[in-house]
Design an enzyme around this catalytic site. Structure first.
Site, mmCIF file in Angstrom:
data_model
loop_
_atom_site.group_PDB
_atom_site.id
_atom_site.type_symbol
_atom_site.label_atom_id
_atom_site.label_comp_id
_atom_site.label_asym_id
_atom_site.label_seq_id
_atom_site.Cartn_x
_atom_site.Cartn_y
_atom_site.Cartn_z
ATOM 1 N N ASN A 25 1.364 5.984 9.805
ATOM 2 C CA ASN A 25 1.896 4.743 9.236
ATOM 3 C C ASN A 25 0.737 3.767 9.141
ATOM 4 O O ASN A 25 -0.294 3.955 9.787
ATOM 5 C CB ASN A 25 3.040 4.176 10.088
ATOM 6 C CG ASN A 25 2.561 3.526 11.368
ATOM 7 O OD1 ASN A 25 1.813 4.136 12.139
ATOM 8 N ND2 ASN A 25 2.992 2.307 11.627
ATOM 9 N N HIS A 36 -5.875 1.972 2.822
ATOM 10 C CA HIS A 36 -5.564 2.964 3.848
ATOM 11 C C HIS A 36 -6.748 3.185 4.786
ATOM 12 O O HIS A 36 -7.894 3.136 4.367
ATOM 13 C CB HIS A 36 -5.175 4.293 3.193
ATOM 14 C CG HIS A 36 -3.888 4.214 2.436
ATOM 15 N ND1 HIS A 36 -2.673 4.470 3.025
ATOM 16 C CD2 HIS A 36 -3.623 3.878 1.143
ATOM 17 C CE1 HIS A 36 -1.713 4.318 2.122
ATOM 18 N NE2 HIS A 36 -2.269 3.960 0.974
#
Length: 176
Positions: A25, A36
């Site tokens: 997550n 990310h």
């Protein structure tokens, strides 16, 4: 950073990828930046280069370049947290259902879940180990990789890169 908990981090995906990497997550830094694996201590980007997936070390803000290499990124759970242990078992399981639907739609050759514990929980595979899995999602093969978080002291960047390179070799091998 607290406001970052409510932000959704967009996937870096397109249809027909060679490998779709799947994080657990978003961390708070990832949620704050929209990139990310953004925390400086995370080893995802160096390991991609060391394993031969990318010719140079990409920065998190260059994540869209992955698509040109046939790679993408998504997460098991969309909710941002400071630590993955803040997630509930049900969040993992629901995330696994959502991920499976996404994988069926996008049909990457490989789904690489970066975190074997997350894979075990999301897909109810308590005995899964690092490496290729028996499970397939549609035509997509599944590989469990070590979590590149700096908190994962069991793996060095070099030992992780060796495992990621095993996946790269499998992804480069023609099907059949």
């Amino acid at each position: 950073m607290e406001a970052a908990r409510d932000r959704v981090v967009p996937d870096v995906v397109t249809g027909g990828l060679s490998v779709l990497f799947c994080g657990i997550n978003p961390g708070l830094m990832t949620a704050a930046t929209g990139h990310h694996f953004a925390r400086p201590g995370n080893r995802f980007w160096p390991v991609l280069q060391l394993s031969g997936f990318t010719p140079r070390r990409l920065r998190p803000d260059e994540q869209e370049e992955l698509l040109g290499y046939g790679l993408g990124i998504t997460n098991v759970v969309a909710r941002a947290t400071a630590r993955a242990d803040e997630l509930t078992r049900e969040e993992y399981r629901e995330g696994g259902r959502i991920l499976a639907a996404k994988v069926e739609r996008l049909a990457p050759r490989w789904l690489a879940v970066v975190g074997v514990t997350a894979y075990r929980t999301a897909f109810d595979e308590p005995k899964a180990v690092i490496g290729p899995q028996e499970r397939m999602i549609g035509s997509t093969r599944v590989w469990a990789l070590p979590n590149p978080s700096g908190l994962n002291a069991h793996w060095t960047a070099e030992t992780m890169a060796a495992e990621y390179a095993r996946l790269r070799a499998a992804a480069e091998t023609p099907p059949g």
